[in-house]
Design an enzyme around this catalytic site. Structure first.
Site, mmCIF file in Angstrom:
data_model
loop_
_atom_site.group_PDB
_atom_site.id
_atom_site.type_symbol
_atom_site.label_atom_id
_atom_site.label_comp_id
_atom_site.label_asym_id
_atom_site.label_seq_id
_atom_site.Cartn_x
_atom_site.Cartn_y
_atom_site.Cartn_z
ATOM 1 C CB CYS A 48 -2.894 -14.758 -4.115
ATOM 2 S SG CYS A 48 -2.630 -13.022 -3.663
ATOM 3 C CE LYS A 88 -2.934 -12.631 4.096
ATOM 4 N NZ LYS A 88 -2.380 -11.899 2.946
ATOM 5 C CB CYS A 142 -1.595 -14.818 -7.742
ATOM 6 S SG CYS A 142 -1.924 -13.117 -7.410
ATOM 7 C CB SER A 151 1.910 -5.572 1.793
ATOM 8 O OG SER A 151 2.493 -6.191 0.675
ATOM 9 C CG ASP A 202 -3.376 -10.068 0.224
ATOM 10 O OD1 ASP A 202 -4.502 -10.584 0.205
ATOM 11 O OD2 ASP A 202 -2.547 -10.286 1.122
#
Length: 574
Positions: free
Chosen positions: A129, A131, A56, A477, A88
Site C-alpha cells: 500500500c 506509504k 494490497c 489521494s 489508505d
C-alpha cells in the site's frame, strides 16, 4: 553464487555469528533450525508489510516465501520479518487517515531497528500500500546495505455493467448517491465489483506511482513492479530478487550507489510522464533526505515542468496498471523517455547495470496506446505541476493529467478540517466557482497530513469536479482528479498564509505558469498574522502526537529526523 566467497569480515552479521563470544547468539539461531553452514552465510532480512487489513498486503506473505527460496539458492540465509501498514483506502475519510503518513516513517524506523538489532547484511523489502513503498525504500537508503525492493503488485480492475472500474469509482459513486443519481442497490453492486483480487489500487494512484518510481530509481528489477498481484509470474521476480541481493552483497553495490541526484530526477520524470500521484513530490524528497541529498518539492517540480505526459492511465486517463504491464511495462515508459533525452541513462541499478544497459533490449510496442512516444505526448508537460506564490511560498502541487482547464480564480470558502468541508459538500453548502480551502490538515496541524479523496470524489460524483477548486495544506489521494491543490506550505499550523485566509478572499491558481496567489498585499497578510494564534490539536499523546513534535515541512518530504547529511556512521559499515 558461492557464499563462501563472501567474507564476513566487514558484514554486520559478524557481530552475531562469528567468534567464541557469539556462542549465545548462535544458540538462538540453532533454536530456529539453522545449521552451522547457514549461520556462516550472509543473513538477509526479508521484510514484508503483510497483514489482513487490505488486498494490497494480503499476498505479501506468500511472495516472501519465494524470495527466501531465491536467497537460499544463492547461498544466503533469509530471515523474514514484518512491519506495519496503514491502508489508505480504509483509513480514508475519517480520523484514521491521520495515521497514514505517520506510518511511512514508522515503517522505515521499524525496518531500521529490526535490521540493526539483528545485524542483517542485506535487505529484500516487499511492500503493497501507498506509504509502505516509500517507507521501505527510505529504510533501504538509510541502512545502505545491499537491497532489492519488490512491489506486491496491483489489483485487477473490476467490471460494473460492462465498464472497467477501480475503487475510485466507488468513492465517486458515494457522491452520486448523495445527490440522488445512484440508488442504494447500484451503490451496493458497485462496491462489490470494484476490487476483485489481491493487490494495490489498480490505477496510477500513489502505490503504482511509487512502484513506477522503484524501477526508475533503480531499486527494483525491471518489469517486477508492473506484474499484477494475482499473476503467478510474480514468483519469477520474487525468486530473482532473492538471488540478486546476494550478488549485490558480493559486489558491494549499495542503495546510495543507486539513489543519486540523477536517479531521483529519473524518478520524478516517471511520476510526471505517467500522470502519477502528487504524493510522489512528498516521498521523493524524503527518500533523498535519507541519503543526505538536497532534493525538495521545487526540485521535483522542475523535472515535472520539462517532462511530457505520455501514459494514458487512470484517474486522468483510461487504462490501469495491468494494461501498462501488458503493453510493455514500466520499461516501455522508461525506454521512450530515455530515447528522447528525459532520463539519465548512466545511473546504476540493482541489476548491476545502468538504466541505459537495462533498456538496450526493450523494444517499442506500436500495437498499444497505453504509453505514447515521448516525442508525441498526450501533453508536452508533465501530469503533475508544482505551484508557488504568496499563498504558498514553500510550494504546492496539483495533478493536471486529464484536466482541460488549467487556470482557476474564485472566492475562498474556508474550512478548518476535512470533516467540515465534506459535510458542506455532502449538503451542497457551496457555490460553483468557489475555491474550497481545507486547512489545519498539514503534517503538524493534522497531525498527519490527511488525504482528501472522500471530499474530492464527492464533488465529482455531484458533477462539480471541474466547477470548483480545492486547496489544502494536507494531501490528496493519487485517485483524486480535478483542480485540487495539496501540500500548500507553510501549513496553517505554523502560521502559513493558508491559515490567514477568510471567506471571500480571491484566490487565483495558474497551473500553466505554476502560480497560486491570493489577492492580498504582504502588508495585509502580515497584519492578519499578528492576530493569528496557534491551535492545539486533539492529539496530545501517543504516536500521532510524537510525530507532530518532530515532523518538518512538506516541501522537504515531511521528514522526522536529520537524515543522511547529519549521520556520523552508516549502519552498513558497523
Amino acid at each position: 553464487m558461492d557464499a563462501r566467497a563472501i567474507s564476513k569480515a566487514k558484514l554486520p552479521s559478524r557481530h552475531v555469528t562469528v567468534g567464541p563470544a557469539r556462542a549465545p547468539h548462535r544458540s538462538y539461531l540453532y533454536a530456529m533450525g539453522l545449521s552451522p553452514e547457514e549461520i556462516a552465510q550472509p543473513l538477509v532480512g526479508v521484510a514484508t508489510c503483510w497483514n489482513e487489513a487490505a488486498p494490497c498486503n494480503i499476498s505479501l506473505m506468500r511472495q516472501a516465501q519465494v524470495v527466501k527460496k531465491g536467497v537460499a539458492a544463492a547461498s544466503g540465509t533469509p530471515r523474514e520479518f514484518t512491519t506495519i501498514t496503514v491502508t489508505d483506502g480504509i483509513a480514508m475519510g475519517h480520523q484514521g487517515m491521520k495515521a497514514s503518513l505517520v506510518s511511512r516513517d514508522v515503517i522505515a524506523d521499524s525496518v531500521e531497528l529490526t535490521m540493526r538489532g539483528h545485524c542483517y547484511d542485506a535487505l529484500v523489502g516487499l511492500a503493497g500500500c501507498d506509504k509502505s513503498l516509500p517507507g521501505m525504500m527510505m529504510a533501504m537508503v538509510r541502512l545502505n546495505v545491499p537491497s532489492v525492493f519488490i512491489y506486491g503488485g496491483s489489483i485487477l480492475p473490476g467490471t460494473f455493467r460492462g465498464r472497467q472500474i477501480t475503487v475510485q469509482d466507488v468513492f465517486e459513486a458515494v457522491g452520486q448517491h448523495s445527490v440522488g443519481t445512484m440508488s442504494d442497490d447500484d451503490l451496493f453492486e458497485i462496491e462489490q465489483a470494484a476490487c476483485p483480487s489481491a493487490g494495490s489500487c489498480g490505477a496510477q494512484f500513489t502505490a503504482n506511482t511509487m512502484a513506477t518510481v522503484a524501477e526508475a530509481i533503480g531499486l527494483a528489477l525491471p518489469y517486477s513492479c508492473g506484474a499484477p498481484a494475482p499473476y503467478e509470474m510474480r514468483d519469477r521476480f520474487n525468486y530473482a530478487s532473492g538471488e540478486k541481493v546476494m550478488e549485490l552483497i558480493a559486489k558491494q553495490i549499495r542503495p546510495r550507489d543507486i539513489v543519486t541526484r540523477k536517479a531521483l530526477e529519473n524518478a520524478a520524470a516517471v511520476v510526471a510522464a505517467s500522470g502519477g500521484s502528487t504524493n510522489g513530490a512528498l516521498h521523493l524528497p524524503a527518500i533523498a533526505h535519507e541519503a543526505g541529498i538536497k532534493f525538495d518539492l521545487f526540485d521535483v517540480a522542475e523535472i515535472f515542468k520539462k517532462t511530457p505526459y505520455i501514459a494514458d492511465l487512470k484517474p486522468g486517463g483510461k487504462y490501469v496498471a495491468k494494461d501498462m504491464f501488458e503493453a510493455g511495462g514500466i520499461p516501455l515508459l522508461m525506454k521512450t523517455l530515455l530515447d528522447n533525452g528525459y532520463l539519465h541513462g548512466d545511473c546504476m541499478t540493482v541489476t548491476g547495470r545502468t538504466v541505459a544497459e537495462n533498456m538496450e533490449r526493450v523494444q517499442w510496442n506500436d500495437a498499444q496506446d497505453v504509453v505514447y512516444p515521448a516525442n508525441k505526448p498526450i501533453s508536452p508537460t508533465g501530469g503533475v505541476v508544482g505551484l508557488k506564490g504568496n499563498l504558498a511560498p514553500e510550494g504546492a502541487i496539483v495533478k493536471v493529467a486529464g484536466m482541460k482547464n488549467l487556470r482557476f480564480s474564485g472566492p475562498a470558502r474556508c474550512f478548518d478540517s476535512e470533516e467540515e468541508c465534506f459535510a458542506a459538500v455532502n449538503e451542497r453548502r457551496y457555490e460553483e466557482g468557489e475555491v474550497l480551502v481545507i486547512r489545519y490538515e498539514g503534517p503538524k496541524g493534522g497531525p498527519g497530513m490527511r488525504e482528501m479523496l472522500a471530499t474530492t470524489a464527492a464533488l465529482y460524483g455531484q458533477g462539480m469536479g471541474d466547477k470548483v477548486a480545492l486547496i489544502t495544506d494536507g494531501r490528496f489521494s493519487g485517485a483524486t482528479r480535478g483542480f485540487c491543490i495539496g501540500h500548500v506550505g507553510p501549513e496553517a499550523a505554523t502560521g502559513g498564509p493558508i491559515g490567514l485566509l477568510r471567506d471571500g478572499d480571491v484566490i487565483t491558481i495558474d497551473a500553466v505558469e505554476g502560480t497560486i496567489d491570493v489577492a492580498l498585499s504582504e502588508e495585509e497578510l502580515a497584519e492578519r498574522l499578528k492576530g493569528w494564534t496557534p491551535r492545539e490539536t486533539d492529539y496530545q499523546s501517543g504516536a500521532i502526537w510524537k510525530y507532530a513534535q518532530t515532523v518538518g515541512s512538506a516541501r522537504y518530504g515531511a521528514v522526522t529526523h536529520p537524515g543522511g547529511e547529519k549521520e556520523t556512521h552508516c549502519y552498513a559499515d558497523i
